[in-house]
Design a protein around this motif. Structure first.
Motif, mmCIF file in Angstrom:
data_model
loop_
_atom_site.group_PDB
_atom_site.id
_atom_site.type_symbol
_atom_site.label_atom_id
_atom_site.label_comp_id
_atom_site.label_asym_id
_atom_site.label_seq_id
_atom_site.Cartn_x
_atom_site.Cartn_y
_atom_site.Cartn_z
ATOM 1 N N UNK A 52 49.990 37.542 37.482
ATOM 2 C CA UNK A 52 48.653 37.939 37.033
ATOM 3 C C UNK A 52 47.793 36.719 36.714
ATOM 4 N N UNK A 53 48.388 35.729 36.092
ATOM 5 C CA UNK A 53 47.651 34.505 35.752
ATOM 6 C C UNK A 53 47.195 33.786 37.010
ATOM 7 N N UNK A 54 48.053 33.708 38.016
ATOM 8 C CA UNK A 54 47.660 33.060 39.267
ATOM 9 C C UNK A 54 46.560 33.840 39.983
ATOM 10 N N UNK A 55 46.618 35.145 39.911
ATOM 11 C CA UNK A 55 45.560 35.968 40.491
ATOM 12 C C UNK A 55 44.216 35.645 39.827
ATOM 13 N N UNK A 56 44.219 35.568 38.525
ATOM 14 C CA UNK A 56 42.996 35.229 37.781
ATOM 15 C C UNK A 56 42.531 33.820 38.131
ATOM 16 N N UNK A 57 43.461 32.903 38.156
ATOM 17 C CA UNK A 57 43.162 31.513 38.500
ATOM 18 C C UNK A 57 42.473 31.432 39.865
ATOM 19 N N UNK A 58 43.003 32.146 40.832
ATOM 20 C CA UNK A 58 42.400 32.142 42.176
ATOM 21 C C UNK A 58 41.005 32.752 42.169
ATOM 22 N N UNK A 59 40.826 33.824 41.437
ATOM 23 C CA UNK A 59 39.507 34.461 41.368
ATOM 24 C C UNK A 59 38.483 33.528 40.716
ATOM 25 N N UNK A 60 38.895 32.835 39.679
ATOM 26 C CA UNK A 60 37.974 31.904 39.005
ATOM 27 C C UNK A 60 37.586 30.753 39.930
ATOM 28 N N UNK A 61 38.548 30.243 40.681
ATOM 29 C CA UNK A 61 38.217 29.168 41.606
ATOM 30 C C UNK A 61 37.323 29.648 42.738
ATOM 31 N N UNK A 62 37.530 30.859 43.207
ATOM 32 C CA UNK A 62 36.636 31.420 44.225
ATOM 33 C C UNK A 62 35.209 31.509 43.681
ATOM 34 N N UNK A 63 35.105 31.945 42.453
ATOM 35 C CA UNK A 63 33.791 32.047 41.829
ATOM 36 C C UNK A 63 33.125 30.667 41.737
ATOM 37 N N UNK A 64 33.885 29.666 41.334
ATOM 38 C CA UNK A 64 33.331 28.316 41.243
ATOM 39 C C UNK A 64 32.925 27.773 42.611
ATOM 40 N N UNK A 65 33.746 28.023 43.611
ATOM 41 C CA UNK A 65 33.421 27.553 44.952
ATOM 42 C C UNK A 65 32.149 28.219 45.485
ATOM 43 N N UNK A 66 32.007 29.515 45.239
ATOM 44 C CA UNK A 66 30.788 30.206 45.660
ATOM 45 C C UNK A 66 29.568 29.687 44.892
ATOM 46 N N UNK A 67 29.769 29.351 43.644
ATOM 47 C CA UNK A 67 28.668 28.851 42.826
ATOM 48 C C UNK A 67 28.205 27.481 43.295
ATOM 49 N N UNK A 68 29.117 26.681 43.795
ATOM 50 C CA UNK A 68 28.750 25.353 44.279
ATOM 51 C C UNK A 68 27.832 25.476 45.492
ATOM 52 N N UNK A 69 28.125 26.451 46.350
ATOM 53 C CA UNK A 69 27.276 26.636 47.532
ATOM 54 C C UNK A 69 26.011 27.329 47.120
#
Length: 69
Positions: A52-69
């Motif tokens: 569950x923690x890794x799932x959250x971690x991946x979602x947060x990084x996806x959000x950050x990557x989308x925010x950078x673009x």
């Protein structure tokens, strides 16, 4: 803290205007909202698993990557 800043926007707006960042508070709220949401969710449960923690971690990084673009 950012939510309070948004409520007190009239005091911070001159600073944001001076440095040409009129939507800085909104942007920071947008970036940090998922972190807040997941923190609240995790604090309400007792059975947090590594999966569950890794799932959250991946979602947060996806959000950050989308925010950078």
């Amino acid at each position: 803290m950012l939510r309070r800043t948004k409520r007190l926007r009239s005091f911070f707006q001159p600073f944001c205007d001076k440095y040409e960042r009129p939507e800085m508070v909104d942007y920071l709220l947008f970036i940090t909202q998922p972190f807040f949401d997941f923190t609240v969710k995790l604090s309400k449960t007792r059975d947090v698993t590594t999966h569950y923690v890794f799932l959250i971690y991946n979602k947060l990084f996806e959000h950050l990557e989308l925010s950078i673009t």
